[in-house]
Design a protein around this motif. Structure first.
Motif, PDB file in Angstrom:
ATOM      1  N   ASN A 167       0.811  -1.225   0.000  1.00  0.00           N
ATOM      2  CA  ASN A 167       0.000   0.000   0.000  1.00  0.00           C
ATOM      3  C   ASN A 167       0.842   1.273   0.000  1.00  0.00           C
ATOM      4  N   CYS A 168       2.145   1.119  -0.156  1.00  0.00           N
ATOM      5  CA  CYS A 168       3.022   2.288  -0.218  1.00  0.00           C
ATOM      6  C   CYS A 168       2.669   3.114  -1.454  1.00  0.00           C
ATOM      7  N   THR A 169       2.400   4.397  -1.272  1.00  0.00           N
ATOM      8  CA  THR A 169       1.960   5.245  -2.389  1.00  0.00           C
ATOM      9  C   THR A 169       3.128   5.750  -3.233  1.00  0.00           C
ATOM     10  N   ASP A 170       4.349   5.646  -2.722  1.00  0.00           N
ATOM     11  CA  ASP A 170       5.528   6.041  -3.481  1.00  0.00           C
ATOM     12  C   ASP A 170       6.081   4.797  -4.168  1.00  0.00           C
ATOM     13  N   ARG A 187       8.685   4.175  -5.985  1.00  0.00           N
ATOM     14  CA  ARG A 187      10.116   3.919  -5.844  1.00  0.00           C
ATOM     15  C   ARG A 187      10.431   3.400  -4.444  1.00  0.00           C
ATOM     16  N   LEU A 188       9.812   3.994  -3.411  1.00  0.00           N
ATOM     17  CA  LEU A 188      10.019   3.507  -2.051  1.00  0.00           C
ATOM     18  C   LEU A 188       9.527   2.072  -1.924  1.00  0.00           C
ATOM     19  N   LYS A 189       8.419   1.776  -2.535  1.00  0.00           N
ATOM     20  CA  LYS A 189       7.895   0.407  -2.506  1.00  0.00           C
ATOM     21  C   LYS A 189       8.893  -0.563  -3.140  1.00  0.00           C
ATOM     22  N   GLU A 190       9.427  -0.189  -4.293  1.00  0.00           N
ATOM     23  CA  GLU A 190      10.402  -1.042  -4.960  1.00  0.00           C
ATOM     24  C   GLU A 190      11.635  -1.267  -4.091  1.00  0.00           C
ATOM     25  N   LEU A 191      12.134  -0.196  -3.488  1.00  0.00           N
ATOM     26  CA  LEU A 191      13.328  -0.302  -2.659  1.00  0.00           C
ATOM     27  C   LEU A 191      13.094  -1.196  -1.446  1.00  0.00           C
ATOM     28  N   MET A 192      11.968  -0.982  -0.750  1.00  0.00           N
ATOM     29  CA  MET A 192      11.707  -1.736   0.474  1.00  0.00           C
ATOM     30  C   MET A 192      11.451  -3.210   0.192  1.00  0.00           C
ATOM     31  N   GLN A 193      10.749  -3.502  -0.862  1.00  0.00           N
ATOM     32  CA  GLN A 193      10.460  -4.902  -1.177  1.00  0.00           C
ATOM     33  C   GLN A 193      11.721  -5.637  -1.640  1.00  0.00           C
ATOM     34  N   SER A 194      12.532  -4.956  -2.433  1.00  0.00           N
ATOM     35  CA  SER A 194      13.777  -5.587  -2.865  1.00  0.00           C
ATOM     36  C   SER A 194      14.737  -5.764  -1.689  1.00  0.00           C
ATOM     37  N   LEU A 195      14.849  -4.735  -0.841  1.00  0.00           N
ATOM     38  CA  LEU A 195      15.705  -4.838   0.337  1.00  0.00           C
ATOM     39  C   LEU A 195      15.274  -5.998   1.225  1.00  0.00           C
ATOM     40  N   THR A 196      13.971  -6.142   1.430  1.00  0.00           N
ATOM     41  CA  THR A 196      13.452  -7.238   2.249  1.00  0.00           C
ATOM     42  C   THR A 196      13.899  -8.582   1.694  1.00  0.00           C
TER      43      THR A 196
END
Length: 299
Positions: free
Chosen positions: A29-32, A34-43
């Motif tokens: 549900n992250c509206t950004d 790029r932030l969503k991509e970064l956090m999911q990949s980092l995870t």
């Protein structure tokens, strides 16, 4: 260190994989984007590391303590997290990703932790050393675009350590030396007096230093002189030049050396006239040529 058994039962693997998916989904549900991509990949990468080495709880706690110590030693003059990024090559890889090879443009390298805004201005031919100890060195060159056109008025920031391996900000008395900014002239040319670079260790009295010691790695950096060069309409360049023949060129602790940035610092015999007629009481001096090529902005 005891080697772990990495044979994981299917039931255990399913539990671990379910957790990864749950954490990844928590960012849906992250509206950004790029932030969503970064956090999911980092995870995914972080969990993959934990599972790959079968990280123990004491090891994870040690990592938390290490990061806490890095935070405690960091202040407005000491950035331990930059050092950590540097010694893992993460800083250099980020530079590579964000500065793709472009024609004949000068290559970039790591920024380092010792840049300071508002360095003194000097005119072309001025001296950045500020009285710091070291062999005088005349540095000159041009700033051009990739088509060979001169870039007048390019801002050139330069900074370096003294011959004892210290930057000015590593002293507590507010002294300023080994740094300045200047501008290329109408022909794109620049010149200044500095110090012949010498090797020095990155700060190794903190957690990053202890990490290097435990890993059997040296904290030493190859001899270098920092540059940051900017001109309207062109990509800002952050780079160093390194000294031909330095034995640390293949062992730089932050992996910053690139072959194209290794330059001759030519020793001048005692009594050799200087380019600007300066009289040097200390006798010998060196000179180096560094011609800079900036790619277009976005290039």
């Amino acid at each position: 260190m005891t080697k772990q058994n990495h044979n994981v039962a299917n039931e255990q693997a399913a539990v671990e994989e379910q957790l990864i998916q749950t954490v990844v989904d928590s960012f849906d549900n992250c509206t950004d984007p790029r932030l969503k991509e970064l956090m999911q990949s980092l995870t995914k990468h972080l969990h993959a590391f934990i599972r790959d080495v079968r990280l123990t709880e004491p090891e994870w706690n040690a990592a938390i303590e290490f990061l806490t110590a890095a935070g405690h030693i960091t202040d407005d003059k000491r950035q331990e997290f930059i050092l950590l990024s540097d010694v893992f090559g993460a800083s250099m890889q980020t530079i590579n990703v964000n500065n793709e090879v472009h024609d004949n443009a000068t290559e970039a390298t790591v920024f380092g932790p010792f840049f300071v805004d508002d360095a003194p201005r000097i005119e072309n031919g001025g001296d950045i050393s500020g009285g710091a100890p070291g062999q005088p060195c005349w540095v000159e060159g041009t700033v051009k675009d990739t088509e060979g056109n001169p870039l007048p008025g390019a801002r050139i920031e330069v900074w370096e350590a003294d011959e004892e391996g210290f930057y000015d900000v590593q002293h507590s008395d507010g002294r300023v030396y080994g740094r300045a900014h200047l501008y290329s002239d109408e022909n794109g040319a620049y010149s200044f007096w500095g110090l012949t670079p010498t090797p020095y260790p990155i700060p190794h009295d903190g957690p990053v230093g202890r990490l290097l010691e435990n890993a059997g790695r040296s904290p030493m950096r190859a001899s270098h002189l920092h540059f940051m060069v900017s001109s309207a309409g062109h990509r800002t360049l952050v780079t160093h030049i390194f000294v031909t023949g330095d034995e640390l060129l293949t062992q730089d602790s932050v992996f910053g050396v690139k072959q194209s940035l290794i330059k001759d610092f030519v020793q001048q015999p005692l009594g050799t006239p200087t380019p600007d007629g300066r009289v040097l009481d200390e006798g010998s001096w060196a000179r180096a040529q560094f011609d800079i090529v900036l790619p277009p902005e976005g290039g």
